[in-house]
Design a protein around this motif. Structure first.
Motif, PDB file in Angstrom:
ATOM      1  N   LEU A 110      56.478 -16.957 -14.234  1.00 50.60           N
ATOM      2  CA  LEU A 110      57.900 -17.607 -14.252  1.00 50.60           C
ATOM      3  C   LEU A 110      58.890 -16.466 -14.922  1.00 50.60           C
ATOM      4  O   LEU A 110      58.647 -16.232 -15.953  1.00 50.60           O
ATOM      5  CB  LEU A 110      58.021 -19.024 -14.669  1.00 50.60           C
ATOM      6  N   MET A 111      60.038 -16.460 -14.080  1.00 49.21           N
ATOM      7  CA  MET A 111      61.142 -15.582 -14.577  1.00 49.21           C
ATOM      8  C   MET A 111      62.335 -16.473 -14.148  1.00 49.21           C
ATOM      9  O   MET A 111      62.653 -17.000 -12.986  1.00 49.21           O
ATOM     10  CB  MET A 111      61.319 -14.353 -14.038  1.00 49.21           C
ATOM     11  N   VAL A 112      63.254 -16.260 -14.942  1.00 44.83           N
ATOM     12  CA  VAL A 112      64.702 -16.921 -14.723  1.00 44.83           C
ATOM     13  C   VAL A 112      65.754 -15.826 -14.350  1.00 44.83           C
ATOM     14  O   VAL A 112      65.761 -14.766 -14.965  1.00 44.83           O
ATOM     15  CB  VAL A 112      65.358 -17.871 -15.897  1.00 44.83           C
ATOM     16  N   VAL A 113      66.640 -15.865 -13.470  1.00 49.75           N
ATOM     17  CA  VAL A 113      67.539 -15.128 -12.871  1.00 49.75           C
ATOM     18  C   VAL A 113      68.951 -15.833 -12.870  1.00 49.75           C
ATOM     19  O   VAL A 113      68.941 -16.857 -12.449  1.00 49.75           O
ATOM     20  CB  VAL A 113      67.429 -14.551 -11.556  1.00 49.75           C
ATOM     21  N   ALA A 114      69.729 -15.204 -13.558  1.00 50.86           N
ATOM     22  CA  ALA A 114      71.103 -15.709 -13.617  1.00 50.86           C
ATOM     23  C   ALA A 114      72.002 -15.418 -12.287  1.00 50.86           C
ATOM     24  O   ALA A 114      71.815 -14.284 -11.790  1.00 50.86           O
ATOM     25  CB  ALA A 114      72.001 -15.085 -14.859  1.00 50.86           C
ATOM     26  N   LYS A 115      72.715 -16.304 -11.662  1.00 47.02           N
ATOM     27  CA  LYS A 115      73.583 -16.305 -10.518  1.00 47.02           C
ATOM     28  C   LYS A 115      74.745 -15.801 -10.798  1.00 47.02           C
ATOM     29  O   LYS A 115      75.849 -15.285  -9.916  1.00 47.02           O
ATOM     30  CB  LYS A 115      73.455 -17.464  -9.874  1.00 47.02           C
TER      31      LYS A 115
END
Length: 348
Positions: free
Chosen positions: A175-180
């Motif tokens: 899992l990775m989080v990416v900001a929009k």
């Protein structure tokens, strides 16, 4: 403009991306080649190597890049492909078709199947497969997660690094989080700095570590091998803290292996791999920090980012996402005689 003056060099990525809206196709408009440059060789160039003459006439490009174009067939002399190390006689008609360098293509969108665990107006949570590079760099200018994100959502061109706030190694899955948005990215970076983002991993290591503990070992570049990181007492070493817990013990070819739950307080490059190796328990399949003669058991480091928790940058609500083990890791546990059910024993 004189006949020997090259056309303006286009950049491979817009200098100002602030006006690129969601759905804008501007990023797809860049071709692999810039307009050809036609040059007439002067008589006083006689006897001089072609690549040297061209680098003087087209100073926007280095001599080494022009040599590459000659070798690849992007330079013609009187209609025929130029040859390496050829010299100019004078009066030849040379056509150069400049090519965008790989690093200049790095921020172009590419169609890619992304395993999206969650998406809303502020962020995207990705389940990254092993083998996928997160960010373009030398040797991997295309085919990265960043390229796929730009195709999935063109407006990410407005956000630094296409919204990426943290990375996983190429051969680490999970899992990775990416900001929009820029606001969401700023908030997530601050959470990472404040250590409020909870990242939990599953790792299969050689040997049998103690049931639980923590590794508080600052890290820096290895003093002799610059590819590696290492636990270090150097003044430039950065703090690194890993909590670990042994979940199960198995065996591969008669050698003990242990499934470990690791929780990061910091996010240094290769942190879990380096910290576990520093205790004498290298990850199964780790070609960089492990033992070469044990590599055939698994083609990558057995490391999965299994759970991710953070405060939502808009609502402030604490959110948690989990990802199941990928098939190759799950099969490895079967071979080791470890019940995959224990991989669910992560902290809430």
């Amino acid at each position: 403009m004189s006949r020997n003056t090259p056309p303006p060099v286009e950049k491979a990525f817009p200098a100002d991306t602030a006006d690129i809206d969601e759905g804008d196709e501007a990023l797809d408009e860049f071709s692999d080649a810039i307009a050809p440059v036609t040059l007439k060789m002067a008589d006083d160039a006689c006897g001089v190597r072609l690549d040297k003459v061209l680098s003087g006439l087209i100073p926007a490009y280095s001599r080494s890049r022009i040599q590459q174009w000659i070798e690849a067939g992007y330079v013609t002399v009187d209609g025929a492909p130029a040859k390496t190390k050829m010299t100019v006689l004078g009066d030849e008609l040379v056509v150069v078709t400049p090519q965008i360098a790989p690093e200049e293509k790095a921020f172009q969108p590419e169609a890619m199947d992304l395993d999206i665990v969650h998406e809303d107006k502020a962020l995207i949570v990705i389940n990254k497969p092993a083998g996928l590079v997160v960010h373009p760099a030398a040797g991997n200018w295309t085919g990265t997660l960043l390229n796929g994100l730009l195709h999935h959502l063109p407006s990410l061109a407005n956000v630094p690094r296409a919204g990426i706030v943290h990375r996983l190694d190429k051969d680490t899955s999970g899992l990775m989080v990416v900001a929009k948005t820029l606001a969401a990215q700023t908030d997530l970076v601050r959470q990472l700095q404040a250590r409020t983002v909870k990242r939990q991993y599953l790792a299969l290591v050689w040997g049998t570590p103690q049931l639980s503990g923590q590794i508080d070992g600052a890290m820096a570049r290895h003093p002799r091998d610059r590819i590696k990181m290492a636990v270090s007492e150097s003044m430039i070493a950065k703090p690194a803290l890993t909590h670990y817990r042994r979940l199960a013990v198995g065996a591969l070819d008669g050698r003990a292996v242990s499934l470990m739950h690791c929780r990061l307080e910091t996010g240094r490059t290769h942190q879990i791999r380096v910290h576990m190796q520093s205790l004498g328990f290298a990850l199964v399949g780790d070609a960089l920090y492990g033992k070469p003669h044990l590599m055939p058991f698994f083609p990558r480091q057995a490391l999965q980012a299994a759970r991710l928790g953070l405060n939502h940058p808009v609502s402030g609500k604490y959110c948690v996402w989990s990802a199941a083990l990928p098939p190759d890791f799950a099969e490895l546990l079967v071979r080791a005689g470890i019940d995959q059910a224990v991989s669910d024993a992560l902290d809430e």
